[in-house]
Design a protein around this motif. Structure first.
Motif, PDB file in Angstrom:
ATOM      1  N   MET A 386      24.331  51.000  11.937  1.00  0.00           N
ATOM      2  CA  MET A 386      25.184  50.646  13.023  1.00  0.00           C
ATOM      3  C   MET A 386      26.242  51.974  13.417  1.00  0.00           C
ATOM      4  SD  MET A 386      28.365  47.788  13.133  1.00  0.00           S
ATOM      5  CE  MET A 386      29.375  48.577  11.969  1.00  0.00           C
ATOM      6  N   LEU A 387      26.759  52.582  12.534  1.00  0.00           N
ATOM      7  CA  LEU A 387      27.386  53.832  12.876  1.00  0.00           C
ATOM      8  C   LEU A 387      26.784  54.948  13.514  1.00  0.00           C
ATOM      9  CD1 LEU A 387      29.467  54.246   9.418  1.00  0.00           C
ATOM     10  CD2 LEU A 387      30.351  53.519  11.430  1.00  0.00           C
ATOM     11  N   LEU A 388      25.552  55.144  12.962  1.00  0.00           N
ATOM     12  CA  LEU A 388      24.679  56.229  13.917  1.00  0.00           C
ATOM     13  C   LEU A 388      24.589  55.642  15.287  1.00  0.00           C
ATOM     14  CD1 LEU A 388      21.971  56.867  11.129  1.00  0.00           C
ATOM     15  CD2 LEU A 388      23.883  58.265  11.641  1.00  0.00           C
ATOM     16  N   CYS A 389      23.960  54.270  15.354  1.00  0.00           N
ATOM     17  CA  CYS A 389      23.674  54.023  16.564  1.00  0.00           C
ATOM     18  C   CYS A 389      25.095  53.926  17.733  1.00  0.00           C
ATOM     19  CB  CYS A 389      23.215  52.591  16.881  1.00  0.00           C
ATOM     20  SG  CYS A 389      21.655  52.759  16.003  1.00  0.00           S
ATOM     21  N   MET A 390      25.938  53.737  17.058  1.00  0.00           N
ATOM     22  CA  MET A 390      27.524  53.735  17.888  1.00  0.00           C
ATOM     23  C   MET A 390      27.770  55.399  18.533  1.00  0.00           C
ATOM     24  SD  MET A 390      29.982  51.335  15.919  1.00  0.00           S
ATOM     25  CE  MET A 390      31.369  51.666  16.612  1.00  0.00           C
ATOM     26  N   GLY A 391      27.555  56.086  17.580  1.00  0.00           N
ATOM     27  CA  GLY A 391      27.703  57.454  18.230  1.00  0.00           C
ATOM     28  C   GLY A 391      26.644  57.896  19.207  1.00  0.00           C
ATOM     29  N   LEU A 392      25.300  57.533  18.956  1.00  0.00           N
ATOM     30  CA  LEU A 392      24.408  57.903  19.895  1.00  0.00           C
ATOM     31  C   LEU A 392      24.600  57.177  21.470  1.00  0.00           C
ATOM     32  CD1 LEU A 392      21.338  58.070  17.660  1.00  0.00           C
ATOM     33  CD2 LEU A 392      22.506  60.152  18.629  1.00  0.00           C
ATOM     34  N   LEU A 393      24.832  55.917  20.973  1.00  0.00           N
ATOM     35  CA  LEU A 393      25.065  55.102  22.284  1.00  0.00           C
ATOM     36  C   LEU A 393      26.195  55.803  23.474  1.00  0.00           C
ATOM     37  CD1 LEU A 393      24.709  51.479  21.076  1.00  0.00           C
ATOM     38  CD2 LEU A 393      23.081  52.735  22.490  1.00  0.00           C
ATOM     39  N   GLN A 394      27.226  56.332  22.668  1.00  0.00           N
ATOM     40  CA  GLN A 394      28.148  56.833  23.360  1.00  0.00           C
ATOM     41  C   GLN A 394      28.000  57.908  24.274  1.00  0.00           C
ATOM     42  OE1 GLN A 394      31.704  57.255  20.748  1.00  0.00           O
ATOM     43  NE2 GLN A 394      32.139  55.134  20.498  1.00  0.00           N
ATOM     44  N   ALA A 395      26.789  58.687  23.728  1.00  0.00           N
ATOM     45  CA  ALA A 395      26.172  60.081  24.245  1.00  0.00           C
ATOM     46  C   ALA A 395      25.340  59.776  25.691  1.00  0.00           C
ATOM     47  CB  ALA A 395      25.573  60.935  23.310  1.00  0.00           C
ATOM     48  N   ILE A 396      24.964  58.450  25.695  1.00  0.00           N
ATOM     49  CA  ILE A 396      24.129  58.086  26.887  1.00  0.00           C
ATOM     50  C   ILE A 396      24.838  58.000  28.146  1.00  0.00           C
ATOM     51  CG2 ILE A 396      22.460  56.452  27.712  1.00  0.00           C
ATOM     52  CD1 ILE A 396      21.609  55.484  24.814  1.00  0.00           C
ATOM     53  N   PRO A 397      24.706  58.646  29.380  1.00  0.00           N
ATOM     54  CA  PRO A 397      25.449  58.664  30.433  1.00  0.00           C
ATOM     55  C   PRO A 397      25.535  57.231  31.002  1.00  0.00           C
ATOM     56  CG  PRO A 397      23.814  60.558  30.527  1.00  0.00           C
ATOM     57  CD  PRO A 397      23.552  59.557  29.350  1.00  0.00           C
ATOM     58  N   ARG A 398      26.470  56.310  31.328  1.00  0.00           N
ATOM     59  CA  ARG A 398      26.572  55.372  31.790  1.00  0.00           C
ATOM     60  C   ARG A 398      25.778  55.164  33.176  1.00  0.00           C
ATOM     61  NH1 ARG A 398      27.113  52.815  27.847  1.00  0.00           N
ATOM     62  NH2 ARG A 398      27.478  50.735  29.118  1.00  0.00           N
ATOM     63  N   ASP A 399      25.937  56.170  33.849  1.00  0.00           N
ATOM     64  CA  ASP A 399      25.149  56.318  35.361  1.00  0.00           C
ATOM     65  C   ASP A 399      23.848  55.624  35.228  1.00  0.00           C
ATOM     66  OD1 ASP A 399      27.320  57.369  36.066  1.00  0.00           O
ATOM     67  OD2 ASP A 399      26.511  59.551  36.166  1.00  0.00           O
ATOM     68  N   LEU A 400      23.051  55.850  34.069  1.00  0.00           N
ATOM     69  CA  LEU A 400      21.571  55.594  33.765  1.00  0.00           C
ATOM     70  C   LEU A 400      21.546  53.911  34.054  1.00  0.00           C
ATOM     71  CD1 LEU A 400      20.490  57.823  31.133  1.00  0.00           C
ATOM     72  CD2 LEU A 400      19.809  57.980  33.678  1.00  0.00           C
ATOM     73  N   TYR A 401      22.473  53.189  33.123  1.00  0.00           N
ATOM     74  CA  TYR A 401      22.606  51.933  32.922  1.00  0.00           C
ATOM     75  C   TYR A 401      22.831  51.194  34.490  1.00  0.00           C
ATOM     76  CZ  TYR A 401      22.230  52.212  28.154  1.00  0.00           C
ATOM     77  OH  TYR A 401      21.888  52.497  26.607  1.00  0.00           O
ATOM     78  N   GLU A 402      24.088  52.198  35.198  1.00  0.00           N
ATOM     79  CA  GLU A 402      24.326  51.509  36.505  1.00  0.00           C
ATOM     80  C   GLU A 402      23.273  51.590  37.446  1.00  0.00           C
ATOM     81  OE1 GLU A 402      27.508  53.884  37.702  1.00  0.00           O
ATOM     82  OE2 GLU A 402      28.897  53.153  36.097  1.00  0.00           O
ATOM     83  N   ALA A 403      22.387  52.626  37.420  1.00  0.00           N
ATOM     84  CA  ALA A 403      21.215  52.712  38.213  1.00  0.00           C
ATOM     85  C   ALA A 403      20.056  51.581  37.929  1.00  0.00           C
ATOM     86  CB  ALA A 403      20.714  54.034  38.161  1.00  0.00           C
ATOM     87  N   SER A 404      19.947  51.325  36.709  1.00  0.00           N
ATOM     88  CA  SER A 404      19.192  50.356  36.045  1.00  0.00           C
ATOM     89  C   SER A 404      19.705  48.851  36.792  1.00  0.00           C
ATOM     90  CB  SER A 404      19.135  50.354  34.522  1.00  0.00           C
ATOM     91  OG  SER A 404      18.108  49.305  34.249  1.00  0.00           O
TER      92      SER A 404
END
Length: 513
Positions: A386-404
């Motif tokens: 969970m700690l690893l994934c929390m750090g990696l998720l914060q590095a993903i640009p939010r624009d990708l989810y908005e476009a999706s």
């Protein structure tokens, strides 16, 4: 103002000579101490360890003395530590796998021979009942035999006297003999006392009330064979199995360590009573390691995504509570779960029985025991993921989810099309490390099930919940034979399997090594 710097060549030269003297003096002291250790190991017949420290000492001297190797001085301690604590134990384990090293074959041939030749036995034919008298000069022994009676010179037992002559006499000493209670109080001194007759025979205490003659148990012959003086049986050295054996093949313990080639490795694949449990445990170990990585990653990623959800209030509280299992020492959590899963009094069975009328046999049914292990290990491992994934998720640009979202994609599509492809590559080395750790997760099995329930028909201690590492431990330390050679062969196989699987995973993930 003009300042002049004065130099004193003589003083600088003396300081330089002092530094050189201290340097070489310290090196000489360290080398002398190392050589003393090497000679002590060699004298104790620990030739492998003597050679190891000789190589390390010679390497250290070469590195710290030679100017050409000056740059290697800084990395040498790390290399020496790796050689001493990683490479050498690995090579030593591999070497043991080619021997019959076990609880009954610990010594060298010379040590076994010395051990057998040091054994003695007490003659039943030459036995004397005795009485002990206390006199002003010391203790006097009265020995009463079948054909003659003997008495000793005064012996000062309390002053550490350990031998005394005995001579034939006709009458007992004056006074009252010591009681059995008084003799028991002197049993330590009496057990170390030797009485010597006129013809040179040695008598030692055989019981609280008797002394008997001492004879060597074995006689060594020129061809290396040993004859048991008590039974008359002759034993011959068998250097293929590491035992002295008589004409009927009966072995004499202890045995010595010999090289048996690939026998331990072949036994794993040819002996049905070992091959079956080994491959069953291997398949379970592989399944356990893979399932643990998958379950912990799935749960950790799910919780990490939930904690990223903007509508959730009190994220700091939830984050702290979900990380708590990672903060508690693993062995405490395992022991708590062992109590919770108790088949008779555990809270889990009490709840299941109250709700559904079920009382699962968590520790006696193989499938349920493995399920319980996976549940406990998932609980222990998800906070890390969970700690690893929390750090990696914060590095993903939010624009990708908005476009999706504009394209009408839902959370599941985002997970498989955006989140996983972007985090799986940086996660891969950590997943491989988690796989290797769980492949050798000895503490979980040892504390939770101990490997039980056992595999029926196995000639070695093997359980359905054993991992290869716990199986190896039980062979080495819990079996009646303590077969260290077979355990070392299995440990070598584990190392090769984990190394090969890790390398394959690294290659598949296209990570350069």
């Amino acid at each position: 103002m003009i300042t002049e710097t004065l130099s004193f060549p003589g003083i600088e030269s003396r300081h330089s000579m002092t530094r050189v003297f201290l340097k070489w003096g310290a090196l000489a002291v360290l080398v002398a101490a190392a050589l003393y250790l090497i000679l002590a190991l060699y004298a104790q017949r620990e030739f492998v360890f003597a050679m190891l420290f000789l190589v390390l000492t010679a390497s250290a001297v070469a590195v710290f003395v030679s100017k050409k190797l000056y740059a290697h001085r800084y990395i040498f301690p790390a290399i020496a530590g790796m050689g001493l604590f990683v490479i050498f134990p690995l090579m030593y384990t591999v070497g043991i796998g080619f021997t019959n090293y076990s609880a009954s074959n610990l010594l060298s041939y010379e040590q076994v021979q010395d051990n057998l030749l040091s054994r003695t036995y007490q003659s039943e034919a030459i036995r004397y009942d005795y009485q002990l008298y206390r006199t002003a000069e010391g203790y006097v022994f009265w020995l009463e035999g079948e054909y003659q009676n003997l008495t000793s010179a005064p012996v000062k037992l309390n002053e550490g006297e350990r031998s005394a002559p005995v001579l034939p006499v006709s009458g007992k000493p004056q006074g009252e003999p010591l009681s059995i209670r008084e003799i028991i109080q002197l049993r330590g001194e009496l057990s170390e006392l030797t009485l010597i007759t006129e013809d040179g025979r040695e008598l030692s205490q055989a019981s609280l009330r008797s002394f008997a003659a001492i004879h060597p148990q074995f006689t060594l012959h020129g061809n290396g064979s040993l004859t048991n003086n008590q039974t008359g049986v002759t034993y011959f050295p068998d250097h293929e199995t590491g035992f002295y054996r008589d004409g009927d093949g009966k072995a004499l313990s202890p045995g010595w360590t010999v090289n048996i080639g690939w026998d331990n490795y072949l036994k794993v694949v040819t002996d049905p009573s070992i091959r079956g449990p080994f491959f069953e445990i291997f398949v379970w170990t592989l399944s356990f390691a893979v399932a643990t990585v998958v379950f912990t990653l799935a749960l950790g990623l799910l919780l990490a995504n939930l904690l990223q959800w903007e509508q959730i209030r009190g994220k700091a509280f939830y984050r702290t509570m979900l990380i708590l299992p990672y903060a508690v020492p693993a062995f405490i959590s395992i022991l708590v779960f062992k109590g919770l899963f108790n088949q008779n009094f555990g809270e889990i069975n009490l709840v299941l029985e109250g709700l559904f009328g079920l009382r699962p046999d968590w520790f006696s049914d193989p499938a349920l025991a493995r399920t319980m292990i996976l549940i406990v290990n998932t609980w222990l491992g998800y906070p890390y993921m969970m700690l690893l994934c929390m750090g990696l998720l914060q590095a993903i640009p939010r624009d990708l989810y908005e476009a999706s979202a504009m394209d009408g994609a839902g959370p599941v599509n985002n997970l498989f099309n955006i989140t996983l492809p972007l985090i799986i590559k940086p996660l891969m080395p950590l997943l491989i490390a988690s796989f290797a750790f769980n492949f050798n997760n000895f503490v979980l099995i040892a504390l939770l099930t101990g490997g039980a329930p056992d595999i029926i028909g196995a000639s070695t201690p093997a359980g359905t919940t054993d991992l290869l590492v716990s199986y190896t431990y039980r062979i080495a330390f819990q079996d009646s034979g303590q077969n260290f050679g077979l355990a070392a062969a299995i440990a070598t196989a584990i190392f090769l399997v984990v190394g090969a699987l890790s390398l394959i995973n690294l290659k598949l993930s296209k990570i350069k090594v």
